[in-house]
Design an enzyme around this catalytic site. Structure first.
Site, PDB file in Angstrom:
ATOM      1  N   VAL A  11      51.479  57.404  30.686  1.00 38.54           N
ATOM      2  CA  VAL A  11      52.835  56.988  31.017  1.00 38.54           C
ATOM      3  C   VAL A  11      53.312  57.418  32.272  1.00 38.54           C
ATOM      4  O   VAL A  11      53.250  58.782  32.668  1.00 38.54           O
ATOM      5  CB  VAL A  11      53.752  57.482  29.715  1.00 38.54           C
ATOM      6  CG1 VAL A  11      55.108  57.115  29.973  1.00 38.54           C
ATOM      7  CG2 VAL A  11      53.281  56.948  28.437  1.00 38.54           C
ATOM      8  N   CYS A  12      54.168  56.696  33.237  1.00 35.28           N
ATOM      9  CA  CYS A  12      54.436  57.082  34.427  1.00 35.28           C
ATOM     10  C   CYS A  12      55.647  58.037  34.344  1.00 35.28           C
ATOM     11  O   CYS A  12      56.512  57.762  33.424  1.00 35.28           O
ATOM     12  CB  CYS A  12      55.220  55.860  35.106  1.00 35.28           C
ATOM     13  SG  CYS A  12      55.932  56.340  36.671  1.00 35.28           S
ATOM     14  N   ASN A  13      55.335  59.114  34.872  1.00 39.69           N
ATOM     15  CA  ASN A  13      56.280  60.400  34.685  1.00 39.69           C
ATOM     16  C   ASN A  13      57.775  60.024  35.142  1.00 39.69           C
ATOM     17  O   ASN A  13      58.880  60.252  34.290  1.00 39.69           O
ATOM     18  CB  ASN A  13      55.865  61.712  35.255  1.00 39.69           C
ATOM     19  CG  ASN A  13      56.601  62.754  34.710  1.00 39.69           C
ATOM     20  OD1 ASN A  13      57.168  62.867  33.614  1.00 39.69           O
ATOM     21  ND2 ASN A  13      56.834  63.593  35.887  1.00 39.69           N
ATOM     22  N   ALA A  35      59.559  57.302  33.051  1.00 43.73           N
ATOM     23  CA  ALA A  35      59.809  58.010  31.741  1.00 43.73           C
ATOM     24  C   ALA A  35      61.111  58.871  31.777  1.00 43.73           C
ATOM     25  O   ALA A  35      62.085  58.851  30.782  1.00 43.73           O
ATOM     26  CB  ALA A  35      58.643  58.627  31.068  1.00 43.73           C
ATOM     27  N   PHE A  62      51.583  52.693  31.265  1.00 38.56           N
ATOM     28  CA  PHE A  62      52.874  52.081  30.820  1.00 38.56           C
ATOM     29  C   PHE A  62      53.741  52.604  32.122  1.00 38.56           C
ATOM     30  O   PHE A  62      54.084  53.644  32.403  1.00 38.56           O
ATOM     31  CB  PHE A  62      53.392  52.641  29.541  1.00 38.56           C
ATOM     32  CG  PHE A  62      52.485  52.439  28.352  1.00 38.56           C
ATOM     33  CD1 PHE A  62      52.550  51.273  27.801  1.00 38.56           C
ATOM     34  CD2 PHE A  62      51.501  53.291  28.052  1.00 38.56           C
ATOM     35  CE1 PHE A  62      51.864  50.923  26.641  1.00 38.56           C
ATOM     36  CE2 PHE A  62      50.566  52.869  26.843  1.00 38.56           C
ATOM     37  CZ  PHE A  62      50.658  51.745  26.336  1.00 38.56           C
TER      38      PHE A  62
END
Length: 128
Positions: free
Chosen positions: A77-79, A82, A39
């Protein structure tokens, strides 16, 4: 074939995520392998456990979680994306001193290196 799915659309407001979810479900019914789902951009909003759809709407966040529980598909999930959109883990070590985050269960924060590794080992990457 081994697939990685890249989701860049928010859970609600666009068709990207719901189409990606339906594609993943269909893919799992075949002899293909779904390695991971990454994501990115607004797609990280799929990992926000505070999202509450109307009672008569499909709960896409819960659907992603069920997909993980049933098929052990990795939900990355891309840190950075996010953090920009307010999706954070519990007890994140930032200057904002938040103890309880809103990252939904079974989603894990990672970097673009994880996406690159997934692309390297998969035959196909499909973006929604």
């Amino acid at each position: 074939m081994n697939y990685t799915i890249l989701v860049t659309g928010a859970a609600y407001g666009t068709q990207n995520s719901s189409t990606a979810f339906l594609f993943c479900k269909s893919l799992l019914k075949t002899k293909n392998t779904l390695h991971s789902i990454f994501f990115y951009c607004d797609g990280v909003l799929n990992a926000n456990r505070m999202t509450t759809p109307a009672i008569d709407e499909f709960n896409l966040i819960e659907a992603w979680q069920e997909l993980h529980k049933k098929h052990k598909v990795k939900l990355y999930v891309c840190n950075s994306a996010a953090l920009r959109r307010g999706v954070i883990e519990d007890e994140i070590l930032l200057d904002i001193n938040i103890k309880k985050g809103n990252l939904a269960f079974f989603f894990q924060l990672s970097g673009l290196v994880e996406l690159a590794n997934s692309i390297k080992i998969c035959d196909r990457i499909i973006q929604f």
